[in-house]
Design a protein around this motif. Structure first.
Motif, PDB file in Angstrom:
ATOM      1  N   CYS A 118       0.831  -1.211   0.000  1.00 28.50           N
ATOM      2  CA  CYS A 118       0.000   0.000   0.000  1.00 28.50           C
ATOM      3  C   CYS A 118       0.864   1.258   0.000  1.00 28.50           C
ATOM      4  CB  CYS A 118      -0.926   0.012   1.215  1.00 28.50           C
ATOM      5  SG  CYS A 118      -2.266  -1.203   1.178  1.00 28.50           S
TER       6      CYS A 118
ATOM      7  N   SER B 180       3.917   1.568  -1.083  1.00 24.95           N
ATOM      8  CA  SER B 180       4.605   1.695  -2.374  1.00 24.95           C
ATOM      9  C   SER B 180       3.666   2.262  -3.436  1.00 24.95           C
ATOM     10  CB  SER B 180       5.140   0.334  -2.819  1.00 24.95           C
ATOM     11  OG  SER B 180       6.079  -0.168  -1.885  1.00 24.95           O
ATOM     12  N   ILE B 181       2.433   1.775  -3.456  1.00 23.01           N
ATOM     13  CA  ILE B 181       1.442   2.291  -4.413  1.00 23.01           C
ATOM     14  C   ILE B 181       1.166   3.764  -4.131  1.00 23.01           C
ATOM     15  CG2 ILE B 181      -0.961   2.116  -5.159  1.00 23.01           C
ATOM     16  CD1 ILE B 181      -0.756  -0.911  -4.589  1.00 23.01           C
ATOM     17  N   SER B 182       1.056   4.097  -2.851  1.00 23.00           N
ATOM     18  CA  SER B 182       0.799   5.482  -2.462  1.00 23.00           C
ATOM     19  C   SER B 182       1.865   6.416  -3.004  1.00 23.00           C
ATOM     20  CB  SER B 182       0.729   5.590  -0.937  1.00 23.00           C
ATOM     21  OG  SER B 182       0.497   6.919  -0.532  1.00 23.00           O
ATOM     22  N   LYS B 183       3.103   5.961  -2.985  1.00 29.13           N
ATOM     23  CA  LYS B 183       4.210   6.776  -3.476  1.00 29.13           C
ATOM     24  C   LYS B 183       4.216   6.824  -4.998  1.00 29.13           C
ATOM     25  CE  LYS B 183       7.812   6.586  -1.000  1.00 29.13           C
ATOM     26  NZ  LYS B 183       9.044   6.167  -0.295  1.00 29.13           N
TER      27      LYS B 183
ATOM     28  N   LEU C 157      -7.579  -2.174  -3.514  1.00 33.12           N
ATOM     29  CA  LEU C 157      -7.306  -1.384  -2.313  1.00 33.12           C
ATOM     30  C   LEU C 157      -8.556  -1.179  -1.467  1.00 33.12           C
ATOM     31  CD1 LEU C 157      -4.949   1.428  -3.699  1.00 33.12           C
ATOM     32  CD2 LEU C 157      -4.349  -0.290  -1.982  1.00 33.12           C
TER      33      LEU C 157
ATOM     34  N   THR D 199      -2.469   2.954   5.447  1.00 37.80           N
ATOM     35  CA  THR D 199      -1.692   3.073   4.210  1.00 37.80           C
ATOM     36  C   THR D 199      -2.558   2.848   2.973  1.00 37.80           C
ATOM     37  OG1 THR D 199      -0.994   0.756   4.526  1.00 37.80           O
ATOM     38  CG2 THR D 199       0.554   2.486   5.205  1.00 37.80           C
TER      39      THR D 199
ATOM     40  N   ALA E 201      -3.018   5.539   0.006  1.00 35.96           N
ATOM     41  CA  ALA E 201      -2.851   5.245  -1.420  1.00 35.96           C
ATOM     42  C   ALA E 201      -4.051   5.731  -2.226  1.00 35.96           C
ATOM     43  CB  ALA E 201      -2.642   3.743  -1.617  1.00 35.96           C
TER      44      ALA E 201
ATOM     45  N   ASN F 155      -3.974   9.603  -2.468  1.00 39.11           N
ATOM     46  CA  ASN F 155      -3.051  10.106  -3.487  1.00 39.11           C
ATOM     47  C   ASN F 155      -3.548   9.804  -4.897  1.00 39.11           C
ATOM     48  OD1 ASN F 155      -1.491  10.971  -1.398  1.00 39.11           O
ATOM     49  ND2 ASN F 155       0.252   9.638  -1.816  1.00 39.11           N
TER      50      ASN F 155
END
Length: 672
Positions: A56, A58-61, A81, A95, A99, A102
């Motif tokens: 989660c 990593s996807i958010s970033k 998600l 998280t 995600a 974002n």
């Protein structure tokens, strides 16, 4: 034609822009991202909560890069998600919410629509209602009984409310049906304890309450009392100032449900808060905050934040290499875009305070812009009928310029004047002073504030445009103040060695100048500060702008100035120059709306007067218009089928009729 008060400001969306790679590089990177997206989405199904949380995060970033979003959408990231919003692990919940937040913020309206279509509102609503229940429980326990999980509940609620804020413009019916107003009010109620959560709820409330008649019955007295508590709060810091400003915007949106006996006091309180927000000296405060922040050694949190920004920029390439977090400083400048700066935590308290101050002042200006719009719910664009229209439109005429009566109540107009709103708005039209800009330029983490300050300048100019439309001359300071304002606006445009090229600024400043010229013309006042040469330079530059509103503004400015000059002596040469400019726009502009504005301006300028007749004869105006008439008619028929609103089509049809009458009138004059 085309005159309008600027429409209500929607909440801005983030629009990150990726690096300018070659087509081959983009195709290769797209394939890598698509593969990485699949790997991460598989990890979301892991039995290990730590792996789910990592995926989660990593996807958010990654989704902060707009070009990455399509790869995730193709892999059904929303449906993957969504269920994790209700995951047994609070870390995964938070998280996953981050995600989705974002994704909705960086993806824009189209992605938000897609998220709603993929039913993200079902798990989000369940999460929000669960958070509301837990917040209620915490609110009834003593301080000693409050558990360690409380911060997690509020943090998750904050992320969930942020998602709702991003989606609520496209999910209004779900918001109303599921009673999510109660959740927002519950979060807002905690403003003394968690102002960040309250601000997120206030942003959401301000957005969802705009033009939402279905929501109004849900605003029971207890909900209004919470809003009143926020308005009357006295905490003297930037966060609470932003909160009060947002609450003021919500109260303005729902003022129709406020008891009649309290409406005058409520309106007074709303405008007082906006005035207090605008009263802050942005330049001095940011200068002081910047100097204070950088007088101290760099703290560890700032160093960690810089590393996180580097990681965000390199996330795609890192995933290719086993998703190891390695930093490549050289790529950061290309990968990180200022547009997503608000998604990242501030590096210092001083920077946080500066960012919140600018958000509060921008919000206050946008509320005033909306306040000065017509209150007719069907009024998407307030249009001025052509001055050559012979129908009764209940407007008053002055020097060929028509004005609508003020749409605001006496209480609102009085409060705007009492709290010096015009004066404070005018102060915000100044570009941030050089000292403030220098402080921000010295430090990379502060540089994005310059764009925010420039946006405030643009919002202030737009606000000035609307205030000029609704306030009486005396409420604006009288004729002397108008002449001073004219000089001020001319200085904003011509003080530099070359004209500003920023599209947003040009639209805002030409809107303000246009309104000012209309008011000056309506009072038969001399226009002294913007001479014909400067006007021509500005209008020629504006006519080349991609922004349609800017082109409409400069054409209208030419029409207003020309109409005034037609009543003076020895102006035929200048009128001919103005006429040629307007004819060129009519023949070449890609927008039929701008073309209609140009033709309407020609009709106004050359409708009457010996100097106008002389100029029209010299430039063979009637012949030019007769040859263009069928072209204009054809363009209306062609473009009116899908690209024009009903209001625009109505106004263009009116111009078409007036053009025919004008040509006949001019031909009759020649025969005499």
């Amino acid at each position: 034609m085309g005159k309008k008060r600027t429409n209500k400001f929607p909440r801005p969306q983030f629009s990150p822009i990726g690096p300018m790679n070659s087509i081959k590089e983009e195709e290769e990177e797209a394939g890598e991202v698509y593969s990485a997206a699949g790997d991460l989405l598989e990890k979301l199904q892991s039995a290990n909560p730590d792996i789910r949380e990592f995926a989660c995060a990593s996807i958010s970033k990654l989704v902060q890069e707009k070009k990455v979003i399509s790869s995730f959408l193709q892999k059904d990231v929303v449906r993957c998600l969504g269920p994790l919003l209700l995951d047994p692990s609070v870390g995964v919940r938070e998280t996953a919410a981050g995600a989705l937040r974002n994704l909705s913020a960086c993806g824009g309206y189209d992605v938000c629509d897609e998220m709603v279509k993929q039913d993200v509102m079902t798990p989000l609503t369940a999460l929000l209602q669960e958070c509301c229940t837990e917040l209620d429980a915490y609110g009834t326990t003593s301080q000693k009984q409050k558990g360690a999980d409380k911060p997690f509940v509020e943090d998750i609620a904050n992320e969930a409310i942020s998602i709702l804020w991003n989606l609520c413009s496209t999910a209004v019916s779900v918001f109303n049906k599921e009673g999510l107003l109660d959740v927002c009010i519950q979060c807002l109620r905690r403003f003394n304890h968690n102002v960040e959560l309250a601000i997120s709820a206030a942003y959401c409330l301000q957005t969802i309450s705009e033009d939402n008649a279905e929501l109004l019955p849900s605003l029971i007295p207890s909900a209004l009392q919470v809003l009143e508590m926020v308005l009357l709060s006295s905490e003297d810091n930037m966060e609470h100032m932003l909160l009060r400003t947002l609450a003021a915007g919500t109260v303005w949106n729902v003022k129709s449900v406020v008891p009649i006996s309290s409406q005058a006091n409520t309106i007074n309180a709303v405008i007082r808060i906006l005035s207090e927000t605008l009263e802050k000296n942005t330049n001095q405060i940011i200068l002081n905050l910047g100097e204070a922040a950088h007088a101290m050694p760099k703290v560890e949190a700032e160093i960690e934040m810089e590393e996180e920004m580097i990681d965000a920029g390199d996330a795609v390439s890192n995933l290719k290499d086993g998703m190891q977090k390695t930093a490549h400083q050289g790529k950061t400048e290309n990968m990180i875009n200022d547009d997503i700066s608000d998604l990242l935590p501030a590096q210092s308290e001083e920077l946080k305070h500066a960012t919140v101050l600018l958000a509060a002042q921008q919000t206050a200006l946008e509320i005033i812009v909306n306040m000065c719009c017509s209150e007719d719910p069907s009024d998407d664009e307030w249009e001025e009928m052509s001055s050559s229209d012979e129908s009764d439109n209940s407007m008053t005429e002055g020097a060929g310029i028509l004005f609508s009566p003020p749409c605001l109540s006496a209480e609102v107009l009085s409060a705007l004047v009492i709290y010096l709103i015009p004066k404070k708005v005018l102060e915000k039209t100044e570009f941030p002073d050089s000292g403030t800009v220098d402080v921000c330029m010295k430090y990379p983490s502060w540089q994005h504030l310059i764009a925010k300050m420039k946006r405030i300048q643009c919002r202030a100019l737009t606000c000035l445009h609307n205030l000029l439309s609704v306030l009486d001359i005396e409420e604006l300071g009288g004729p002397v103040a108008l002449q001073g304002l004219s000089q001020h606006l001319a200085k904003l445009v011509f003080s530099q060695s070359e004209l500003p090229k920023d599209s947003e600024f040009l639209e805002a400043v030409t809107s303000a100048i246009r309104s000012l010229l209309q008011r000056i013309a309506s009072q038969n006042l001399p226009q002294q500060s913007l001479n014909a040469q400067q006007l021509m330079i500005l209008c020629e530059a504006g006519a080349q702008c991609e922004n349609t509103s800017t082109r409409v503004n400069v054409v209208a400015m030419m029409g207003i100035r020309g109409s005034a000059l037609a009543k003076e002596d020895n102006t035929a040469e200048v009128l001919q120059m103005i006429g040629n400019f307007l004819l060129q726009v009519a023949n070449k502009d890609s927008s039929v709306v701008v073309v209609g504005e140009a033709l309407d301006a020609i009709i106004d300028v050359f409708a009457d007067g010996k100097e106008a007749e002389k100029a029209a004869d010299q430039m063979k105006l009637v012949q030019a218009l007769k040859s263009f008439q069928p072209v204009f008619k054809s363009r209306i028929q062609k473009e009116g089928k899908g690209t024009l609103t009903p209001d625009q089509r109505l106004v263009l049809d009116n111009v078409k009729v007036n053009l025919k009458r004008f040509i006949a009138y001019q031909e009759a004059l020649v025969k005499k």
